[in-house]
Motif scaffolding. Structure first.
Motif: not given
Length: 334
Positions: A24-25, A27-29, A31, A36, A39-40, A54
């Motif tokens: 996940f970390p 994949w998140r970077k 985007q 981001q 997601l937060d 999303i």
């Protein structure tokens, strides 16, 4: 349920990206800042049964699923968090994981709608995961569906006779032998099953299903089949009695498991025993301080007629144990 698994995507099909703590970390970077921030704000975590959409420029662009606990139940929970529509896996899964995903997705669509007239809600559909074992998915979903339908059926429509008919239909579909003992033969051979059920106009029964090769390892399943438990003469209060149609859950589970075993043609010698009764305070109901003789030969003094489950199981388990099966499992709501 199986109809929610489809063979092809369409123009509106959304991809599902499966992530876990490790992936996940990264994949998140990859985007953009907008994703981001989304997601937060959504507090999404890569855990089992977590799912979120999303957003894209013209609506949702993908669904994110947390797979730390990628069991069928996690997939079912995640699917129920998504809006109706068609989805596909954008992440390659191994066969076992893909099969679990398909099972969970199908089970998420379960509805007991036998008594409902309104149209069903729009479905959530999943394109079959590439590696899924479709035959196994169908076997598991249909077996669980059978058990759920039996448990959810009102007691007024599911007495001991109806449970027996279900077992007969199941046996006929798989070439199994089904014997149903009731009346005087039940009283003589299984006196505690008979005693518990004699207070109801719907007579008690012992269902005995046999299937498989005589040379195979023997597996015996015993399921408590109290179709309704009022408590008998030691009557339950209203709250305690409310959900007692489900007191035959053990019977439902062993019948569903029997279906799964026979559908899969497992190399076992299967026996299923279901003592099925209705525990009511009728004119002929058994009483506190009655002394009953069991099939095993031991006598049992009744201190409370709401302890009926262990009585009917005692006779059924004595019957099961007489054959010394290689594996004996009993299932009951107690």
């Amino acid at each position: 349920m199986l109809s929610t698994l489809v063979t092809r995507k369409n123009a509106k099909t959304l991809p599902i990206v499966v992530v876990d703590d490790a992936s996940f970390p990264g994949w998140r970077k990859q985007q953009g800042k907008a994703v981001q921030r989304w997601l937060d704000a959504s507090t999404f975590e890569p855990r089992g049964n977590r799912a979120t959409l999303i957003p894209g420029a013209r609506g949702p662009k993908l669904a994110l699923f947390g797979s730390k606990d990628a069991s069928p139940w996690a997939w079912a929970g995640a699917a129920q968090r998504l809006p109706p529509g068609r989805y596909r896996l954008d992440t390659e899964l191994e066969e076992a994981a893909a099969t679990d995903a398909a099972i969970g997705w199908a089970l998420s669509a379960y509805r007991f709608d036998r008594y409902k007239s309104e149209a069903a809600a729009a479905p959530r559909e999943l394109v079959w995961p590439k590696a899924a074992d479709r035959a196994e998915v169908a076997r598991v979903v249909e077996a669980i569906g059978l058990a759920r339908d039996l448990i959810n059926t009102p007691a007024g429509d599911l007495g001991p006779a109806e449970v027996a008919e279900t077992a007969k239909r199941l046996g006929a579909a798989h070439g199994a032998k089904v014997t149903v003992t009731h009346g005087k033969r039940l009283e003589a051979g299984y006196p505690m099953i008979h005693a518990v059920g004699r207070g109801s106009a719907r007579g008690p029964r012992l269902i005995d299903l046999r299937w498989g090769s005589k040379d195979a390892p023997s597996v015996t399943l015993v399921g408590k089949g109290v179709v309704f438990d009022s408590g008998g003469l030691d009557l339950k209060n209203a709250a305690g009695m409310l959900r007692m149609k489900k007191d035959m859950g053990g019977a439902a589970i062993v019948l569903g498991l029997a279906k799964l075993i026979m559908d899969a043609e497992l190399p076992v010698r299967l026996r299923v025993l279901v003592p099925t009764v209705e525990n009511l305070p009728g004119a002929d109901a058994y009483r506190p301080l009655d002394v009953l003789r069991s099939k095993h030969g031991k006598t049992v003094e009744i201190s409370n007629t709401d302890a009926e489950g262990r009585l009917i199981l005692a006779d059924a388990l004595a019957e099961a144990d007489a054959e010394r099966p290689d594996l004996l499992i009993d299932v009951a709501t107690l």
